[in-house]
Each structure stands twice: as C-alpha cells, then as structure tokens.
Motif scaffolding. Structure first.
Motif, short mmCIF file in Angstrom:
data_model
loop_
_atom_site.label_atom_id
_atom_site.label_comp_id
_atom_site.label_asym_id
_atom_site.label_seq_id
_atom_site.Cartn_x
_atom_site.Cartn_y
_atom_site.Cartn_z
N PRO B 33 0.80 -1.22 0.00
CA PRO B 33 0.00 0.00 0.00
C PRO B 33 0.83 1.28 0.00
O PRO B 33 1.89 1.35 0.66
CB PRO B 33 -0.83 -0.11 1.28
N TYR B 39 -1.55 1.36 -4.49
CA TYR B 39 -0.58 0.36 -4.07
C TYR B 39 0.38 0.06 -5.21
O TYR B 39 0.10 0.35 -6.37
CB TYR B 39 -1.29 -0.92 -3.59
N ILE B 40 1.50 -0.53 -4.85
CA ILE B 40 2.46 -1.02 -5.83
C ILE B 40 2.19 -2.51 -6.02
O ILE B 40 2.07 -3.26 -5.06
CB ILE B 40 3.90 -0.77 -5.36
N ALA B 41 2.09 -2.92 -7.29
CA ALA B 41 1.78 -4.31 -7.62
C ALA B 41 2.79 -4.81 -8.65
O ALA B 41 3.71 -4.09 -9.03
CB ALA B 41 0.36 -4.41 -8.19
#
Lengths: 233, 233
Positions: B33, B39-41
């Motif tokens: 998050p 968020y970073i995915a």
C-alpha cells in the motif's frame, strides 16, 4: 400480470431520452509502470463506471467506455477502449470527442513514475531506489477546459476521505466540470470493490445526498439526471 | 479401452510419492500500500505457483499455499492462506513451518512504501510527493537460512531479464536455496500472465533447460523432481 410485465418491458425499452446523444465514460484504475514487472495501481474495480456506461447506453446514448484494467465484462451497447496508463486514457478520451456528455469515473493515477525502467530494477545492496514521480495529465480538467471540443456536460467523480462534500465542492470549482459525484473511500467503507455506493451529487444548484444503494442503481439515477439535464437545456 | 483408462486413472491416483510430506508454496504478486487507495503491484498472475501447489498435492503432499491477490481458483487439495503484502506473506510462511519442501514462486515486492499513509495522498500543487521505499523481508533467503526450521528442500524462482541463467545461478548462491527455477520476463516474452513458461532448473549439479511448455506441465515436472529428490535422500 404477464401483459403488464411485457408492457413495462416495452415501455422501458422505448424510454430512450438520450437517443442521438454521444457519451464518453471513463472507468477502472490506471496502471503506471515502474519497470517491466512492477506498476502502481489503485483499488478501483470499475464497477461504478461500467454501470454508468451501461445505464447511459440503455437510455439510448452512443457510449464510448475508456477503461483501465478491470475484471468486468464489457457493458452491453458500449464501444470499449482498453487502456493501462493515464496518458493512454487521455489520448483515448480526446479521440472519442466530440461528445455531449463525459462522465469521468475512472480512478486515474495522479502520478506516474518518472523515467520508468525498461529493465527490471534490482536490489543492488545499496538500499531501495528513489522512486521519482511525475504528475499525470488531469483528464477531468482537460475535458472541462477543452474549449470548442468541451462536452456540454462534464461529470467528475471524487473519491475522498475526510470532509467529503466540502472537498468535492472545491474540486468541482477547481476542475471546471459541471457536476461532481462524491463518495467516501475511507478505510472503514467498502466503496472500492464493493457493490454499494453512498454518493453526493454536487451541482451549481446545490448538493443532493443519495441514500446508500447498489452501484447499478446509482448509475441508473445518474443517467436519468443526465437525460433530464438535456431535456431542460 | 475403458478398462485401460480406469486402470490408468487408478495407477495415476495411486502415484503418491509425496504422501506424508508437507509442502509450502508461495504464489501471486504482493500488493504494497501507498495509501488507502493506491498500491504497488506486479504482473504475476499466480498461474505457475498455483499449478505447482496443485501438482504437489496430486503427488500426495499436504500443501499450504500462501498467495497474494490473484484471479485464480484455489487448487484442489491445498490449504490456501490469502495475503496482500510481503510482510504478511513471510508471517504466513513462518506459521506454515515445519515443511519438507518450500517452493517460493510468488513475485514478492522487493520494496514497500516507507510510512504508507492512512489518508489518501492529495495533489497540493507543490509537485509530486517523494515516495520513500523500504526493503521488504527476503522470504526465500529467510526460509533458506531458517536453521532447524529450514525445509529440507528450498526452491526459489528467478524472474529475470538479460542473462537469465547466470543471474539466477548467482541468486541461488546468494539466497542459500537449493534449487532455482529461472525464467525470462523480458518485455518480448509473455511469461507474466501467459499460459506457457520457458524455464531453467538450476541445481548444485548443474542446469537443466526445459523446452517451452504449459505452466501445468512445468508444475508437474517440477513436482516429480521434488518427489525424486526425496526418494534419493
């Protein structure tokens, strides 16, 4: 009863107040690449935007839906343009003009990664890399200030935490759009990804706070408001 | 023919070389998050990890699958522990020990956002915020160096661009795992999200380069290699 149901069906099917109107809807998140495998995303499911596109099409509008990555089926009757990044979304929106109404329901990333790498970033023992961000184009403001190409009715969305109505009212003035649909995405609520939505429709004439209802019902009510707007102008 | 098919079915069903073994498999991306909505995915679909969990279960292992967010159904016969972040994944892995074999197929984020905000970050006109990153725990290295609790066989994955085998061979030594399954995730390949995979199995004894095959076939072959390993030790 069967006759009534059939009559209601045809009455509904004949209710096409937006026939001849062109609508542009944005939906879903954007994905902003960091490198070939990583990206910045957000929790938008696209449910509200897709429902609005479908509701406008049911009222007879010719709908172009510009959508980031979602798990949703294409809504019936819409031309869907899939995109990943905010810059791709802006280009697709500009290509979809002219339109009578634009509804910007996508959760567009405010920022992208400046100078995204075309090779996977590696841990090199020197600590985490600095992730420099750059501001993305503001699609809602761009459409709202598009001069001759501006849609007659531009509707924005505001996903806010805190004082939702006040923040969204200020956003309406700042962006130059006509209406803002404001909702609360605080951690305690389940708007992102959930089936229901609690929204406030903010117009020049004031604020309507709608009861919590399904996203399909929010979409149907908003589409009727759009149709009513065009019948009174 | 029907008798043959039934016989083959029971022969296959009776092939349980991993009966009595406990397996831990990680799969999918992690989501780190930034604030309540962002968020970073990463582009991991979880297909390879889920297929491995299913293949180990078919060979009789008791499988715990610790998985980030995917669109995949739970593989039959596995206990699935859903997580979002790398830190949650590590905690779930540690809770799943002891295990005879651990296969770390998840695409774990190397970095999380330091001091993620519990309010949505806003554009304030002062330019993009600085996104400070912090290093995540290294789950593969942690399991490989877990002392008494170390699984007897620890298998890592390497998603690499460039000189895949050399980079993955170095990773094997650095992490302290037994095997590395290396694959190429360059922009030109479709490993991420695709149905096929082209992998190299890197062990102390050398490198096996497997032909391109479906992720289910990679999983079945890897599970047989795991079973063979335990039959020879």
């Amino acid at each position: 009863e069967i006759v009534d149901a059939i009559a209601a069906h045809f009455a509904d099917a004949a209710h096409k107040p937006l026939a001849g109107r062109r609508a542009l809807v944005t939906s879903g998140p954007t994905h902003e690449p960091i490198d070939p495998v990583r990206y910045i995303a957000n929790r938008s499911s696209g449910k509200q935007g897709h429902a609005i596109a479908g509701a406008l099409a049911r009222l007879g509008a010719a709908v172009t839906l510009v959508s980031g990555p979602t798990r949703l089926p294409d809504p019936p009757g819409c031309a869907v343009v899939p995109i990943e990044t905010a810059r791709e979304m802006l280009a697709a929106c500009e290509a979809a003009l002219p339109a009578d109404v634009a509804v910007c329901a996508a959760a567009v990333a405010d920022w992208r990664v400046a100078g995204a790498s075309d090779r996977k970033l590696k841990k090199d023992g020197g600590g985490p890399p600095a992730l420099a961000l750059a501001e993305n184009p503001d699609i809602l403001a761009t459409l709202s200030k598009a001069g001759e190409r501006r849609p007659a009715l531009v509707v924005g969305f505001a996903a806010e935490t805190g004082d939702v109505v006040a923040t969204a009212t200020a956003k309406r003035a700042r962006k130059g759009c006509d209406w803002i649909v404001a909702n609360d995405v605080s951690l305690g609520t389940t708007t992102f990804g959930g089936a229901d939505n609690t929204v406030h429709l903010i117009r020049e004439s004031g604020v309507e706070s709608w009861p919590t209802m399904g996203k399909d019902a929010v979409a149907a009510r908003l589409a009727e408001a759009v149709a009513a707007h065009f019948q009174t102008v």
